[in-house]
Design a protein around this motif. Structure first.
Motif, PDB file in Angstrom:
ATOM      1  N   TYR A  37       0.854  -1.179   0.000  1.00 51.82           N
ATOM      2  CA  TYR A  37       0.000   0.000   0.000  1.00 51.82           C
ATOM      3  C   TYR A  37       0.890   1.228   0.000  1.00 51.82           C
ATOM      4  CZ  TYR A  37      -3.078  -3.445   2.294  1.00 51.82           C
ATOM      5  OH  TYR A  37      -3.790  -4.569   2.628  1.00 51.82           O
ATOM      6  N   LEU A  38       0.746   2.085  -0.983  1.00 50.53           N
ATOM      7  CA  LEU A  38       1.365   3.399  -0.955  1.00 50.53           C
ATOM      8  C   LEU A  38       0.205   4.360  -0.754  1.00 50.53           C
ATOM      9  CD1 LEU A  38       3.466   1.718  -2.755  1.00 50.53           C
ATOM     10  CD2 LEU A  38       4.221   3.966  -3.495  1.00 50.53           C
ATOM     11  N   ASP A  39       0.162   4.963   0.404  1.00 47.63           N
ATOM     12  CA  ASP A  39      -0.964   5.823   0.738  1.00 47.63           C
ATOM     13  C   ASP A  39      -0.443   7.114   1.345  1.00 47.63           C
ATOM     14  OD1 ASP A  39      -3.581   6.649   1.033  1.00 47.63           O
ATOM     15  OD2 ASP A  39      -3.897   5.547   2.898  1.00 47.63           O
ATOM     16  N   GLY A  40      -0.566   8.184   0.598  1.00 50.92           N
ATOM     17  CA  GLY A  40      -0.070   9.464   1.074  1.00 50.92           C
ATOM     18  C   GLY A  40       1.429   9.433   1.241  1.00 50.92           C
ATOM     19  N   GLU A  41       1.877   9.606   2.468  1.00 52.95           N
ATOM     20  CA  GLU A  41       3.310   9.682   2.754  1.00 52.95           C
ATOM     21  C   GLU A  41       3.886   8.390   3.321  1.00 52.95           C
ATOM     22  OE1 GLU A  41       5.174  12.443   2.002  1.00 52.95           O
ATOM     23  OE2 GLU A  41       3.324  13.142   1.077  1.00 52.95           O
ATOM     24  N   CYS A  42       3.160   7.277   3.203  1.00 56.92           N
ATOM     25  CA  CYS A  42       3.607   6.036   3.823  1.00 56.92           C
ATOM     26  C   CYS A  42       3.448   4.861   2.868  1.00 56.92           C
ATOM     27  CB  CYS A  42       2.783   5.771   5.087  1.00 56.92           C
ATOM     28  SG  CYS A  42       3.326   4.324   6.020  1.00 56.92           S
ATOM     29  N   CYS A  43       4.363   3.918   2.969  1.00 53.80           N
ATOM     30  CA  CYS A  43       4.249   2.644   2.264  1.00 53.80           C
ATOM     31  C   CYS A  43       4.183   1.551   3.319  1.00 53.80           C
ATOM     32  CB  CYS A  43       5.447   2.400   1.355  1.00 53.80           C
ATOM     33  SG  CYS A  43       5.371   0.798   0.503  1.00 53.80           S
ATOM     34  N   ARG A  44       3.174   0.693   3.198  1.00 56.42           N
ATOM     35  CA  ARG A  44       3.019  -0.450   4.101  1.00 56.42           C
ATOM     36  C   ARG A  44       3.042  -1.717   3.270  1.00 56.42           C
ATOM     37  NH1 ARG A  44       1.354  -1.559   9.174  1.00 56.42           N
ATOM     38  NH2 ARG A  44       0.289  -3.523   9.513  1.00 56.42           N
ATOM     39  N   ILE A  45       3.804  -2.689   3.715  1.00 54.05           N
ATOM     40  CA  ILE A  45       3.945  -3.960   3.008  1.00 54.05           C
ATOM     41  C   ILE A  45       3.627  -5.089   3.976  1.00 54.05           C
ATOM     42  CG2 ILE A  45       5.559  -5.502   1.822  1.00 54.05           C
ATOM     43  CD1 ILE A  45       7.072  -2.916   0.960  1.00 54.05           C
ATOM     44  N   GLU A  46       2.867  -6.074   3.476  1.00 54.40           N
ATOM     45  CA  GLU A  46       2.543  -7.258   4.269  1.00 54.40           C
ATOM     46  C   GLU A  46       2.901  -8.498   3.465  1.00 54.40           C
ATOM     47  OE1 GLU A  46      -1.606  -7.147   5.200  1.00 54.40           O
ATOM     48  OE2 GLU A  46      -1.406  -5.347   6.431  1.00 54.40           O
ATOM     49  N   VAL A  47       3.545  -9.443   4.126  1.00 53.52           N
ATOM     50  CA  VAL A  47       3.838 -10.745   3.526  1.00 53.52           C
ATOM     51  C   VAL A  47       3.236 -11.783   4.467  1.00 53.52           C
ATOM     52  CG1 VAL A  47       5.635 -12.344   2.783  1.00 53.52           C
ATOM     53  CG2 VAL A  47       5.936  -9.878   2.430  1.00 53.52           C
ATOM     54  N   ALA A  48       2.275 -12.559   3.944  1.00 55.35           N
ATOM     55  CA  ALA A  48       1.566 -13.547   4.757  1.00 55.35           C
ATOM     56  C   ALA A  48       1.773 -14.937   4.169  1.00 55.35           C
ATOM     57  CB  ALA A  48       0.077 -13.216   4.800  1.00 55.35           C
ATOM     58  N   ASP A  49       2.056 -15.906   5.042  1.00 48.84           N
ATOM     59  CA  ASP A  49       2.233 -17.283   4.586  1.00 48.84           C
ATOM     60  C   ASP A  49       1.305 -18.194   5.368  1.00 48.84           C
ATOM     61  OD1 ASP A  49       3.509 -18.305   7.001  1.00 48.84           O
ATOM     62  OD2 ASP A  49       5.299 -17.232   6.384  1.00 48.84           O
ATOM     63  N   SER A  50       1.315 -19.463   5.023  1.00 41.49           N
ATOM     64  CA  SER A  50       0.447 -20.432   5.696  1.00 41.49           C
ATOM     65  C   SER A  50       1.249 -21.469   6.471  1.00 41.49           C
ATOM     66  CB  SER A  50      -0.456 -21.123   4.671  1.00 41.49           C
ATOM     67  OG  SER A  50       0.338 -21.768   3.686  1.00 41.49           O
ATOM     68  N   GLY A  51       2.440 -21.106   6.855  1.00 40.56           N
ATOM     69  CA  GLY A  51       3.308 -22.029   7.576  1.00 40.56           C
ATOM     70  C   GLY A  51       2.908 -22.185   9.023  1.00 40.56           C
ATOM     71  N   PRO A  52       3.733 -22.868   9.796  1.00 43.66           N
ATOM     72  CA  PRO A  52       3.410 -23.152  11.192  1.00 43.66           C
ATOM     73  C   PRO A  52       3.534 -21.923  12.099  1.00 43.66           C
ATOM     74  CG  PRO A  52       5.586 -23.987  10.657  1.00 43.66           C
ATOM     75  CD  PRO A  52       4.980 -23.490   9.371  1.00 43.66           C
ATOM     76  N   GLY A  53       4.124 -20.843  11.595  1.00 40.05           N
ATOM     77  CA  GLY A  53       4.343 -19.671  12.444  1.00 40.05           C
ATOM     78  C   GLY A  53       5.409 -19.955  13.477  1.00 40.05           C
ATOM     79  N   PHE A  54       5.572 -19.049  14.420  1.00 41.97           N
ATOM     80  CA  PHE A  54       6.491 -19.304  15.512  1.00 41.97           C
ATOM     81  C   PHE A  54       5.989 -18.590  16.748  1.00 41.97           C
ATOM     82  CE2 PHE A  54       8.440 -16.396  12.442  1.00 41.97           C
ATOM     83  CZ  PHE A  54       8.536 -15.216  13.155  1.00 41.97           C
ATOM     84  N   PRO A  55       6.219 -19.162  17.921  1.00 40.12           N
ATOM     85  CA  PRO A  55       5.690 -18.602  19.164  1.00 40.12           C
ATOM     86  C   PRO A  55       6.388 -17.292  19.521  1.00 40.12           C
ATOM     87  CG  PRO A  55       7.125 -20.456  19.645  1.00 40.12           C
ATOM     88  CD  PRO A  55       7.006 -20.367  18.144  1.00 40.12           C
ATOM     89  N   ALA A  56       5.634 -16.435  20.180  1.00 45.17           N
ATOM     90  CA  ALA A  56       6.163 -15.156  20.669  1.00 45.17           C
ATOM     91  C   ALA A  56       6.918 -14.431  19.570  1.00 45.17           C
ATOM     92  CB  ALA A  56       7.056 -15.370  21.885  1.00 45.17           C
ATOM     93  N   ALA A  57       6.275 -14.323  18.397  1.00 47.05           N
ATOM     94  CA  ALA A  57       6.933 -13.741  17.230  1.00 47.05           C
ATOM     95  C   ALA A  57       7.450 -12.345  17.495  1.00 47.05           C
ATOM     96  CB  ALA A  57       5.970 -13.731  16.039  1.00 47.05           C
ATOM     97  N   GLY A  58       6.727 -11.558  18.260  1.00 52.54           N
ATOM     98  CA  GLY A  58       7.132 -10.185  18.503  1.00 52.54           C
ATOM     99  C   GLY A  58       8.444 -10.068  19.253  1.00 52.54           C
ATOM    100  N   CYS A  59       8.758 -11.051  20.120  1.00 49.47           N
ATOM    101  CA  CYS A  59      10.007 -10.955  20.877  1.00 49.47           C
ATOM    102  C   CYS A  59      11.138 -11.742  20.243  1.00 49.47           C
ATOM    103  CB  CYS A  59       9.861 -11.421  22.303  1.00 49.47           C
ATOM    104  SG  CYS A  59       8.333 -12.012  22.867  1.00 49.47           S
ATOM    105  N   LEU A  60      10.847 -12.564  19.287  1.00 51.26           N
ATOM    106  CA  LEU A  60      11.863 -13.439  18.705  1.00 51.26           C
ATOM    107  C   LEU A  60      13.038 -12.653  18.136  1.00 51.26           C
ATOM    108  CD1 LEU A  60      12.542 -16.389  17.997  1.00 51.26           C
ATOM    109  CD2 LEU A  60      11.506 -15.961  15.782  1.00 51.26           C
ATOM    110  N   VAL A  61      12.759 -11.591  17.431  1.00 58.18           N
ATOM    111  CA  VAL A  61      13.815 -10.840  16.756  1.00 58.18           C
ATOM    112  C   VAL A  61      14.736 -10.162  17.752  1.00 58.18           C
ATOM    113  CG1 VAL A  61      14.273  -8.959  15.158  1.00 58.18           C
ATOM    114  CG2 VAL A  61      12.348 -10.479  14.755  1.00 58.18           C
ATOM    115  N   ALA A  62      14.178  -9.561  18.779  1.00 57.80           N
ATOM    116  CA  ALA A  62      14.988  -8.784  19.703  1.00 57.80           C
ATOM    117  C   ALA A  62      15.740  -9.647  20.715  1.00 57.80           C
ATOM    118  CB  ALA A  62      14.096  -7.794  20.439  1.00 57.80           C
ATOM    119  N   SER A  63      15.242 -10.843  20.992  1.00 56.85           N
ATOM    120  CA  SER A  63      15.806 -11.575  22.115  1.00 56.85           C
ATOM    121  C   SER A  63      16.896 -12.573  21.756  1.00 56.85           C
ATOM    122  CB  SER A  63      14.681 -12.305  22.847  1.00 56.85           C
ATOM    123  OG  SER A  63      14.116 -13.281  21.999  1.00 56.85           O
ATOM    124  N   ARG A  64      17.007 -12.983  20.521  1.00 53.39           N
ATOM    125  CA  ARG A  64      17.937 -14.067  20.182  1.00 53.39           C
ATOM    126  C   ARG A  64      19.113 -13.533  19.376  1.00 53.39           C
ATOM    127  NH1 ARG A  64      15.084 -18.487  16.886  1.00 53.39           N
ATOM    128  NH2 ARG A  64      16.255 -17.530  15.241  1.00 53.39           N
TER     129      ARG A  64
END
Length: 148
Positions: free
Chosen positions: A69-96
């Motif tokens: 989405y390019l809307d006004g002054e911002c671009c938002r991108i979403e990539v969605a898959d159907s895989g198993p996901g991973f737990p506590a996704a929000g903290c995974l990047v910062a903690s490991r």
């Protein structure tokens, strides 16, 4: 100005450059500063590569979705898959931490470094992971499409 598009792509490495080229072409046509376009295209490449590698349960015909989405002054991108996901996704990047010799594990950190906001979570009502990120746009002089 508002532009959006959505692709449903096979989980195949050949699909990644297609998504990246479409994003770059859209941003060039809209007149987005090339540095911003490059940052977002690298982030998109990383998110798509993750969906291709991790975003399924083994079926060859599985797909993933890319929406921009390019809307006004911002671009938002979403990539969605159907895989198993991973737990506590929000903290995974910062903690490991990622060891220097590791061949994998830097993609989500790279997306965080290139985008203004990143969210990693589940698509409501579906299995899988959604990586969404956005960035404030800058425009090159004489851009063909004016932001409205």
């Amino acid at each position: 100005m508002s532009i959006w598009w959505s692709l449903h792509l096979r989980r195949d490495a050949a699909s990644v450059p297609l998504a990246r080229r479409l994003l770059l072409g859209t941003m060039e046509t809209a007149g987005v500063d090339p540095e911003i376009s490059y940052d977002l295209s690298v982030a998109l490449t990383e998110a798509c590569a993750n969906a291709v590698e991790h975003g399924g349960c083994g079926g060859v015909a599985e797909a993933y979705r890319v929406t921009a989405y390019l809307d006004g002054e911002c671009c938002r991108i979403e990539v969605a898959d159907s895989g198993p996901g991973f737990p506590a996704a929000g903290c995974l990047v910062a903690s490991r931490p990622v060891p220097a010799e590791a061949e994998h594990g830097r993609g989500l950190r790279l997306i965080q470094a290139l985008a203004d906001h990143v969210h990693i979570g589940a698509d409501p009502g579906r299995a899988g992971t959604v990586v969404s990120f956005d960035k404030t746009l800058r425009w090159r002089q004489g851009r063909p499409l004016l932001a409205v």
